[in-house]
Design a protein around this motif. Structure first.
Motif, mmCIF file in Angstrom:
data_model
loop_
_atom_site.group_PDB
_atom_site.id
_atom_site.type_symbol
_atom_site.label_atom_id
_atom_site.label_comp_id
_atom_site.label_asym_id
_atom_site.label_seq_id
_atom_site.Cartn_x
_atom_site.Cartn_y
_atom_site.Cartn_z
ATOM 1 N N ARG A 182 0.155 8.027 -3.877
ATOM 2 C CA ARG A 182 -0.637 6.704 -4.351
ATOM 3 C C ARG A 182 -0.184 6.626 -5.859
ATOM 4 N N LEU A 183 0.168 7.620 -6.616
ATOM 5 C CA LEU A 183 0.619 7.521 -7.915
ATOM 6 C C LEU A 183 1.908 6.595 -7.893
ATOM 7 N N ALA A 184 2.708 6.546 -6.794
ATOM 8 C CA ALA A 184 4.058 5.796 -6.952
ATOM 9 C C ALA A 184 3.642 4.483 -6.576
ATOM 10 N N ASP A 185 3.979 3.709 -7.570
ATOM 11 C CA ASP A 185 3.362 2.216 -7.229
ATOM 12 C C ASP A 185 4.413 1.382 -6.264
ATOM 13 N N ALA A 186 4.454 0.491 -6.176
ATOM 14 C CA ALA A 186 5.076 -0.448 -5.169
ATOM 15 C C ALA A 186 6.653 -0.389 -5.443
ATOM 16 N N ASP A 187 6.951 -0.631 -6.854
ATOM 17 C CA ASP A 187 8.071 -0.679 -7.430
ATOM 18 C C ASP A 187 9.078 0.607 -7.191
ATOM 19 N N VAL A 188 8.270 1.891 -7.255
ATOM 20 C CA VAL A 188 8.910 3.032 -7.268
ATOM 21 C C VAL A 188 9.239 3.421 -5.604
ATOM 22 N N LEU A 189 8.125 3.112 -4.876
ATOM 23 C CA LEU A 189 8.495 3.145 -3.457
ATOM 24 C C LEU A 189 9.426 2.494 -2.828
ATOM 25 N N ARG A 190 9.727 1.090 -3.316
ATOM 26 C CA ARG A 190 10.824 0.197 -2.853
ATOM 27 C C ARG A 190 12.089 0.817 -3.265
ATOM 28 N N ALA A 191 12.063 1.449 -4.393
ATOM 29 C CA ALA A 191 13.386 2.064 -4.868
ATOM 30 C C ALA A 191 13.945 3.207 -4.209
ATOM 31 N N ALA A 192 12.772 3.904 -3.745
ATOM 32 C CA ALA A 192 12.986 5.016 -2.810
ATOM 33 C C ALA A 192 13.196 4.611 -1.335
ATOM 34 N N GLN A 193 13.019 3.572 -0.889
ATOM 35 C CA GLN A 193 13.161 2.772 0.482
ATOM 36 C C GLN A 193 12.281 3.704 1.269
ATOM 37 N N LEU A 194 10.848 3.432 0.740
ATOM 38 C CA LEU A 194 9.873 4.260 1.583
ATOM 39 C C LEU A 194 8.616 3.114 2.154
ATOM 40 N N LEU A 195 9.084 1.678 1.955
ATOM 41 C CA LEU A 195 8.098 0.877 2.341
ATOM 42 C C LEU A 195 8.735 0.271 3.552
ATOM 43 N N THR A 196 7.791 -0.041 4.411
ATOM 44 C CA THR A 196 8.268 -0.977 5.593
ATOM 45 C C THR A 196 8.315 -2.550 5.163
ATOM 46 N N SER A 197 8.705 -3.329 6.018
ATOM 47 C CA SER A 197 8.765 -4.850 5.795
ATOM 48 C C SER A 197 7.472 -5.472 5.374
ATOM 49 N N ASP A 198 6.513 -4.800 6.048
ATOM 50 C CA ASP A 198 5.018 -5.567 5.766
ATOM 51 C C ASP A 198 4.475 -4.678 4.386
ATOM 52 N N GLY A 199 5.314 -3.856 3.847
ATOM 53 C CA GLY A 199 4.578 -3.223 2.464
ATOM 54 C C GLY A 199 3.736 -1.915 2.882
ATOM 55 N N GLN A 200 3.896 -1.503 4.050
ATOM 56 C CA GLN A 200 3.176 -0.156 4.224
ATOM 57 C C GLN A 200 4.101 1.114 4.190
ATOM 58 N N LEU A 201 3.699 2.297 3.831
ATOM 59 C CA LEU A 201 4.405 3.673 3.552
ATOM 60 C C LEU A 201 5.100 3.876 4.804
ATOM 61 N N ALA A 202 6.251 4.036 5.079
ATOM 62 C CA ALA A 202 7.327 4.041 6.120
ATOM 63 C C ALA A 202 7.021 5.827 6.292
ATOM 64 N N ALA A 203 6.663 6.306 7.729
ATOM 65 C CA ALA A 203 6.690 7.569 8.027
ATOM 66 C C ALA A 203 6.911 7.788 9.376
ATOM 67 N N ALA A 204 8.178 8.094 9.740
ATOM 68 C CA ALA A 204 8.650 8.378 11.057
ATOM 69 C C ALA A 204 9.291 9.769 11.132
ATOM 70 N N ARG A 205 9.027 10.391 12.317
ATOM 71 C CA ARG A 205 9.516 11.697 12.427
ATOM 72 C C ARG A 205 11.010 12.009 12.314
ATOM 73 N N ASP A 206 11.698 10.918 12.703
ATOM 74 C CA ASP A 206 13.179 10.975 12.701
ATOM 75 C C ASP A 206 13.790 10.576 11.215
ATOM 76 N N ASP A 207 12.785 10.378 10.335
ATOM 77 C CA ASP A 207 13.482 9.981 8.673
ATOM 78 C C ASP A 207 13.861 11.656 8.405
ATOM 79 N N PRO A 208 14.979 11.735 7.789
ATOM 80 C CA PRO A 208 15.082 13.164 7.319
ATOM 81 C C PRO A 208 14.267 13.555 6.289
#
Length: 290
Positions: A35-61
């Motif tokens: 939660r501390l990671a704001d949207a800009d940080v999450l986008r830089a880390a490529q952790l947001l889906t296209s609809d702005g949600q946190l991405a979490a898939a089992r096949d993500d390294p």
């Protein structure tokens, strides 16, 4: 970009992914740090889906490393609790990043003096995020800005923020050694070993690829490639014998190896989701007893 480096964001993501993807009981429950990671940080880390949600898939390294992220976090926190029971009430987190022990564990924050050590820009950003989210900053929490690249001493810095060098402490450094030189980690170990008797240094290290399980080597290659393309190449690898020898040479006389297998036996036995720490990252605990 002001804020934590992407390695800290990845570790926070791994801890959150455990809660999102796995079954309770959780090894380590921490969704606050992401939660501390704001949207800009999450986008830089490529952790947001296209609809702005946190991405979490089992096949993500990064998600496949979640067993390691939560096991090592739980181990360190268990160690802090254990040492606190013997009167060790100072806890230093080197490269604190998105650590949230002071916010998650009021039971510990009320009894510990916590020193978060990190780059000045990261600390300014984190303190602003804590204010924005109205998260607690207990008086026992001390933010200690250190410019590691300038060679500034983290020990001198924590002492200037109230650390008592005459009393023992727990010093934690996790997820760092693969990014820095052998000389840099050896210097950190020597500085920690010069602190008061009873001080314990807990630290992760990454094994060479030929020492890890064969079925994990593809994941390892993907992880290293991703880190390098984002400006965080892995440059240092150690066998357990090499890393334990570094700690002993630094001045610690009680050095213990904590393998991935040991973490799995401690935290991941008989889990329905198959969660486990990967074989390529281990820990040591190193204590100066006299």
């Amino acid at each position: 970009m002001a804020g934590p480096d992407l390695t800290a964001v990845g570790a926070a993501f791994g801890r959150a992914a455990h809660v999102i993807l796995d079954d309770p009981p959780y090894v380590f429950e921490d969704t606050l740090s992401i939660r501390l990671a704001d949207a800009d940080v999450l986008r830089a880390a490529q952790l947001l889906t296209s609809d702005g949600q946190l991405a979490a898939a089992r096949d993500d390294p990064r998600a496949q490393w979640r067993g390691t992220f939560v096991s090592r976090a739980r181990y360190v926190e268990d160690l802090v609790v254990e040492r606190l029971g013997t009167g060790v009430d100072q806890y230093v987190i080197l490269g604190a990043g998105l650590d949230t022990v002071a916010q998650r564990r009021s039971d510990l924050a009320s009894r510990l003096r916590i020193f978060e050590v990190d780059q000045p820009s990261t600390q300014r950003w984190k303190q602003e995020r804590l204010r924005e989210l109205a998260l607690p900053v207990p008086p026992s929490l001390h933010f200690v800005p250190v410019d590691f690249e300038s060679g500034e001493s983290w020990v001198t810095a924590i002492v200037s923020h109230g650390f008592n060098a005459a009393r023992p402490s727990v010093i934690a450094s996790t997820g760092v050694t693969q990014y820095i030189s052998v000389d840099a980690i050896a210097t950190t170990m020597r500085e920690a070993a010069r602190l008061a008797p009873g001080t314990t240094f807990v630290c992760t290290f990454v094994l060479p690829v030929d020492l890890i399980d064969a079925d994990e080597r593809e994941l390892r290659a993907l992880t290293e490639e991703r880190a390098a393309t984002r400006g965080y190449p892995w440059i240092s690898f150690y066998s357990p014998e090499q890393f334990l020898s570094l700690a002993r040479a630094a001045g610690f006389d009680d050095v213990q190896h904590v393998s991935a297998k040991a973490l799995n036996e401690r935290y991941c036995v008989a889990r329905s989701d198959g969660l486990r720490a990967v074989s390529g990252e281990h820990l040591i605990t190193a204590t100066r007893t006299k």
